[in-house]
Structure formats: C-alpha cells, structure tokens
Design a protein around this motif. Sequence first.
Motif, PDB file in Angstrom:
ATOM      1  N   GLY A   1     -50.460  26.249 -20.712  1.00  9.72           N
ATOM      2  CA  GLY A   1     -49.941  27.590 -20.481  1.00  9.72           C
ATOM      3  C   GLY A   1     -48.427  27.667 -20.521  1.00  9.72           C
ATOM      4  N   ALA A   2     -47.901  28.870 -20.337  1.00 13.42           N
ATOM      5  CA  ALA A   2     -46.457  29.108 -20.409  1.00 13.42           C
ATOM      6  C   ALA A   2     -45.726  28.347 -19.305  1.00 13.42           C
ATOM      7  CB  ALA A   2     -46.170  30.598 -20.293  1.00 13.42           C
ATOM      8  N   PRO A   3     -44.644  27.639 -19.653  1.00 15.18           N
ATOM      9  CA  PRO A   3     -43.854  26.959 -18.624  1.00 15.18           C
ATOM     10  C   PRO A   3     -43.417  27.943 -17.532  1.00 15.18           C
ATOM     11  CG  PRO A   3     -43.157  26.269 -20.812  1.00 15.18           C
ATOM     12  CD  PRO A   3     -44.115  27.408 -21.012  1.00 15.18           C
ATOM     13  N   GLY A   4     -43.490  27.504 -16.304  1.00 10.21           N
ATOM     14  CA  GLY A   4     -43.136  28.346 -15.162  1.00 10.21           C
ATOM     15  C   GLY A   4     -44.332  28.964 -14.477  1.00 10.21           C
ATOM     16  N   ARG A   5     -45.478  29.012 -15.160  1.00 10.58           N
ATOM     17  CA  ARG A   5     -46.682  29.554 -14.540  1.00 10.58           C
ATOM     18  C   ARG A   5     -47.216  28.568 -13.500  1.00 10.58           C
ATOM     19  NH1 ARG A   5     -52.615  30.085 -17.479  1.00 10.58           N
ATOM     20  NH2 ARG A   5     -53.792  30.592 -15.568  1.00 10.58           N
ATOM     21  N   THR A   6     -47.701  29.074 -12.383  1.00 13.52           N
ATOM     22  CA  THR A   6     -48.318  28.235 -11.359  1.00 13.52           C
ATOM     23  C   THR A   6     -49.825  28.472 -11.364  1.00 13.52           C
ATOM     24  OG1 THR A   6     -46.323  28.214  -9.975  1.00 13.52           O
ATOM     25  CG2 THR A   6     -48.415  27.685  -8.899  1.00 13.52           C
ATOM     26  N   VAL A   7     -50.587  27.388 -11.467  1.00 15.62           N
ATOM     27  CA  VAL A   7     -52.045  27.450 -11.550  1.00 15.62           C
ATOM     28  C   VAL A   7     -52.634  26.874 -10.265  1.00 15.62           C
ATOM     29  CG1 VAL A   7     -54.068  26.810 -12.905  1.00 15.62           C
ATOM     30  CG2 VAL A   7     -51.858  27.095 -14.036  1.00 15.62           C
ATOM     31  N   ALA A   8     -53.603  27.594  -9.702  1.00 18.41           N
ATOM     32  CA  ALA A   8     -54.320  27.112  -8.521  1.00 18.41           C
ATOM     33  C   ALA A   8     -55.574  26.386  -8.969  1.00 18.41           C
ATOM     34  CB  ALA A   8     -54.682  28.282  -7.607  1.00 18.41           C
ATOM     35  N   LEU A   9     -55.674  25.113  -8.624  1.00 18.26           N
ATOM     36  CA  LEU A   9     -56.784  24.271  -9.058  1.00 18.26           C
ATOM     37  C   LEU A   9     -57.602  23.844  -7.847  1.00 18.26           C
ATOM     38  CD1 LEU A   9     -54.796  22.081 -11.616  1.00 18.26           C
ATOM     39  CD2 LEU A   9     -56.282  24.031 -12.125  1.00 18.26           C
ATOM     40  N   GLY A  10     -58.862  24.283  -7.815  1.00 21.61           N
ATOM     41  CA  GLY A  10     -59.749  23.953  -6.706  1.00 21.61           C
ATOM     42  C   GLY A  10     -60.459  22.635  -6.949  1.00 21.61           C
ATOM     43  N   LEU A  11     -60.289  21.676  -6.043  1.00 21.72           N
ATOM     44  CA  LEU A  11     -60.917  20.373  -6.173  1.00 21.72           C
ATOM     45  C   LEU A  11     -62.387  20.436  -5.774  1.00 21.72           C
ATOM     46  CD1 LEU A  11     -58.122  18.097  -4.655  1.00 21.72           C
ATOM     47  CD2 LEU A  11     -58.509  18.694  -7.040  1.00 21.72           C
ATOM     48  N   CYS A  12     -63.218  19.724  -6.500  1.00 22.09           N
ATOM     49  CA  CYS A  12     -64.647  19.697  -6.166  1.00 22.09           C
ATOM     50  C   CYS A  12     -64.871  19.004  -4.826  1.00 22.09           C
ATOM     51  CB  CYS A  12     -65.430  18.986  -7.262  1.00 22.09           C
ATOM     52  SG  CYS A  12     -65.247  19.733  -8.901  1.00 22.09           S
ATOM     53  N   GLU A  13     -63.971  18.139  -4.476  1.00 22.23           N
ATOM     54  CA  GLU A  13     -64.069  17.427  -3.203  1.00 22.23           C
ATOM     55  C   GLU A  13     -63.627  18.286  -2.030  1.00 22.23           C
ATOM     56  OE1 GLU A  13     -62.358  16.460  -5.865  1.00 22.23           O
ATOM     57  OE2 GLU A  13     -63.428  14.703  -6.639  1.00 22.23           O
ATOM     58  N   GLY A  14     -63.097  19.468  -2.349  1.00 18.41           N
ATOM     59  CA  GLY A  14     -62.603  20.379  -1.309  1.00 18.41           C
ATOM     60  C   GLY A  14     -61.092  20.505  -1.360  1.00 18.41           C
ATOM     61  N   GLY A  15     -60.594  21.685  -1.013  1.00 14.61           N
ATOM     62  CA  GLY A  15     -59.159  21.932  -1.028  1.00 14.61           C
ATOM     63  C   GLY A  15     -58.668  22.477  -2.356  1.00 14.61           C
ATOM     64  N   GLU A  16     -57.437  22.865  -2.385  1.00 16.99           N
ATOM     65  CA  GLU A  16     -56.830  23.463  -3.580  1.00 16.99           C
ATOM     66  C   GLU A  16     -55.408  22.942  -3.737  1.00 16.99           C
ATOM     67  OE1 GLU A  16     -57.266  27.858  -4.794  1.00 16.99           O
ATOM     68  OE2 GLU A  16     -55.241  27.767  -3.950  1.00 16.99           O
ATOM     69  N   ARG A  17     -55.014  22.708  -4.970  1.00 21.19           N
ATOM     70  CA  ARG A  17     -53.635  22.310  -5.275  1.00 21.19           C
ATOM     71  C   ARG A  17     -53.041  23.303  -6.261  1.00 21.19           C
ATOM     72  NH1 ARG A  17     -54.346  15.961  -6.798  1.00 21.19           N
ATOM     73  NH2 ARG A  17     -55.461  15.300  -4.916  1.00 21.19           N
ATOM     74  N   ARG A  18     -51.760  23.512  -6.144  1.00 19.35           N
ATOM     75  CA  ARG A  18     -51.041  24.398  -7.056  1.00 19.35           C
ATOM     76  C   ARG A  18     -50.153  23.551  -7.949  1.00 19.35           C
ATOM     77  NH1 ARG A  18     -51.920  29.497  -5.401  1.00 19.35           N
ATOM     78  NH2 ARG A  18     -50.184  30.406  -6.546  1.00 19.35           N
ATOM     79  N   LEU A  19     -50.224  23.855  -9.245  1.00 22.87           N
ATOM     80  CA  LEU A  19     -49.488  23.070 -10.242  1.00 22.87           C
ATOM     81  C   LEU A  19     -48.633  24.011 -11.077  1.00 22.87           C
ATOM     82  CD1 LEU A  19     -49.149  20.244 -11.569  1.00 22.87           C
ATOM     83  CD2 LEU A  19     -51.028  20.857 -13.097  1.00 22.87           C
ATOM     84  N   THR A  20     -47.322  23.777 -11.087  1.00 25.50           N
ATOM     85  CA  THR A  20     -46.386  24.605 -11.874  1.00 25.50           C
ATOM     86  C   THR A  20     -46.165  23.942 -13.231  1.00 25.50           C
ATOM     87  OG1 THR A  20     -45.304  25.438  -9.888  1.00 25.50           O
ATOM     88  CG2 THR A  20     -44.113  25.648 -11.966  1.00 25.50           C
ATOM     89  N   LEU A  21     -46.478  24.675 -14.285  1.00 25.62           N
ATOM     90  CA  LEU A  21     -46.432  24.145 -15.643  1.00 25.62           C
ATOM     91  C   LEU A  21     -44.999  24.066 -16.159  1.00 25.62           C
ATOM     92  CD1 LEU A  21     -49.380  26.264 -17.143  1.00 25.62           C
ATOM     93  CD2 LEU A  21     -49.504  24.057 -15.936  1.00 25.62           C
ATOM     94  N   ARG A  22     -44.750  23.059 -16.977  1.00 21.84           N
ATOM     95  CA  ARG A  22     -43.434  22.938 -17.642  1.00 21.84           C
ATOM     96  C   ARG A  22     -43.580  22.091 -18.898  1.00 21.84           C
ATOM     97  NH1 ARG A  22     -41.234  17.864 -16.602  1.00 21.84           N
ATOM     98  NH2 ARG A  22     -42.045  16.824 -14.716  1.00 21.84           N
ATOM     99  N   GLN A  23     -42.619  22.283 -19.809  1.00 19.18           N
ATOM    100  CA  GLN A  23     -42.601  21.456 -21.028  1.00 19.18           C
ATOM    101  C   GLN A  23     -41.915  20.143 -20.703  1.00 19.18           C
ATOM    102  OE1 GLN A  23     -41.848  23.508 -24.754  1.00 19.18           O
ATOM    103  NE2 GLN A  23     -40.677  21.769 -25.511  1.00 19.18           N
ATOM    104  N   PHE A  24     -42.510  19.047 -21.122  1.00 19.27           N
ATOM    105  CA  PHE A  24     -41.926  17.731 -20.749  1.00 19.27           C
ATOM    106  C   PHE A  24     -41.898  16.736 -21.901  1.00 19.27           C
ATOM    107  CE2 PHE A  24     -46.435  17.744 -19.860  1.00 19.27           C
ATOM    108  CZ  PHE A  24     -46.886  16.477 -20.183  1.00 19.27           C
TER     109      PHE A  24
END
Length: 388
Positions: free
Chosen positions: A364-387
């Motif tokens: 996705g577009a750099p700068g977007r933050t995606v909420a990713l729900g773990l199957c084991e429970g809980g959620e992490r947020r990941l901010t996209l960037r070009q690297f």
Amino acid sequence: MFPLLLLAAALALPLAQPTGTATLARDAEARWVSFDLTPGNQMRFTMAVDGRPATAILDTGVSYSVLSRRFADNARLKVRPGGNATAIGGVVDIGWAATRSVALGGLTRRGGGLTVATLPALATGSAQPVDLLVGRDLTGGYALDIDYALRRFRLLPSGRMPFRGLAAPLAISPERLVYVSELTLGTSRLRPMVVDTGDGSAVTVTSGGWARSGLTAMPTTTAISFGLAGAVTSTIGVAPELRLGELTARNVELRIEPAGGFSETIGVAGRIGSGFLQNYRVLLDPTAGRMVLSPGIDADKPPLRSTSGLLVGVDRDRLRILHVMRGGPAEASGWRAGETICRIDGQPVPRDYATSPVAAWSAGAPGRTVALGLCEGGERRLTLRQFY
C-alpha cells in the motif's frame, strides 16, 4: 499480483529418457492453449496424459517434463526409480514412467515417458498442486508463442514469425538441455541465462554476476523463494535497466542468489523468469536461434514493491508470515516468520485472498497504517514505507 512470495520450479535432470514420437497438427496455429497466472506468477493450464486431463505449468527451465507422483499413482502408472535431480532448494528424488500419449495444444507425443517427482503446491505457484511441469523435451523443437496479455500460448513450426518485436539470442544448452540466452546487467555480460517460464520471479543472477555489474550500491532487501526442494533466501532490488539482445528493459526486479545458489550449482549465470517475460508477447524458437519480445503497455512500469516488509502465504482463512524482509517496517516492528494474521483492518482474510483487493495492503501507499489482527490474539499496527 500482490507480493505474496516468488516461486520457481527449475529442475536439472541427470539422464535422458526415451522421448517417443511427436507430431504437430496442421492446424496447430489455431490451437491456442488458455492459461491463468498462478499466485506464484506461473502459467497453469490443462492438457492430457494418456487421455486423462492433467493440470500443468509451462516450464522451459526443466530439461525433461515432470509428472507428479500423485497423478502417476492415480493413473496406475508403473514408476521406475531414477535417482535424484538438482532443484532450487536442494536435491529431489525422481523416477520415470512410460506413457502412451501426451497432448498439448496442436502437439501430440506418442510413446516415451515422463520423469516422476513429488510436486508440492507451494513449489508450483498454486494453492493446489499441479500434475505436470511441461519442459524442454516437449516444446524445444518448436516455436513457442506466448501471448501473456490474452493468457494463451501455442506451438508453431520453428521459423514462424507471428508478430514483430525485438530479438535476443536463444538456444538449447547442450549441457543442461534447457532454454538459454544472455543479457547485460550494468557492466557485466551474463551468460548463459536460463529462460525459465516456470520461474515466477523476474530476473535472477548469481552473487558473482551481481558483484561484477557495478550496481552494488542499488538499494536492496531480502526475499524468500520456494523450489521443488525447499526454501531459499536471496537479495532483491530493482535494476534501473538491463539489455537483452535488441531490448533495453527498465525497472526490472532483480533477485541475487547467495553464493553456492542453484544457478551457480548448475553452472549458469542466472534465470530470466515469467515475472519478466509476462510484460511482453514472447516467441521462444531455439531451433531458429531467437527469442522475440514485443513490449506490452506495462513493460517498463516499476514493479510492485512491498511497503510492509512481509511476505506471506495463504493458509485457508489466515496468512502465515513466510519471510520478514531486511530493512522493512515489519522487521523494525519485531515481526517474525511463522506468525499468523487473521484480520486486516478488521476484515477477515478471505478465501480468495490472492486475487482479492484486500491483498493490496502489503504494498500500500507509504504512510498508511494497517491494523493486523493476529490469529493468536491481539492486534498490531504497521506503518507502511518504501525501503528498497
């Protein structure tokens, strides 16, 4: 294709087998074979073995066509043990089975047989395993016209020129019995390069060829690929340009194998895969000594790059992390291979994930933050960037 993972099915087989008698129908030019591109970027279609339908992948990086052991067992073919063969990821056990007929488009081969090996789904670019890798022994004597834009190919008599394009040299390697060409990357002339329609990546080179190219300051990261014998981690980047015969190609995704990788093991400089070829209409005619490429509208378009740093595989209703890319936001956030994702921005992972718009999040577009729900429970947020 969104960046799930890149796959390759190249296989170097040690011994020749009886090839039978092949004939090309007079109306072969009209006998197009429709295909779809798998999530691993390979050409999947249906043909016939002994009159039974078989799902297949077109793989010019395989010297002798390979039938899955599952198909051979279901068809009650007698499999003769045949030792082993070198594949991406290591060595695989092989056998051989006699066949009455093999039919593909306008081509029919009677007699002879097929190499037999286990063809796991992951190594052949599909959620479902295929029955056959169609190699050089079936196609090498003809002109192979691949129309990626219309998702179809056909076999023609050698010497036919069904469209205009830019030419590059092409031959069958006498040592490896696969399609080979050559290219120039930076200041390095690389040959032989296997022309490998079964390899879902774009262009792969050895570590030595990369070191000689003069491009080592180019930003790179890591990725994982899966061959018939297992997984391999390599370096990837985007080369500003390379030359292939009369063609100058720009913005080419480049994979650099580690020292002692598959290409080095079989004595070649690398591979030109379907990830590159699919940007063109392609004619492969080794008997005439040429490959012809007619650029499509996206030929020089920059490739889709991961901005998440995660390469994932689909496991029914979840995504499994297969690789965390070096220098990416996922690595900085502490992600690990083996973790599983069940929700993306609150949406469950769909069963058609590979072709779903939901899959766009990982590039996705750099700068977007995606909420990713773990199957084991809980959620992490990941901010996209070009690297890279």
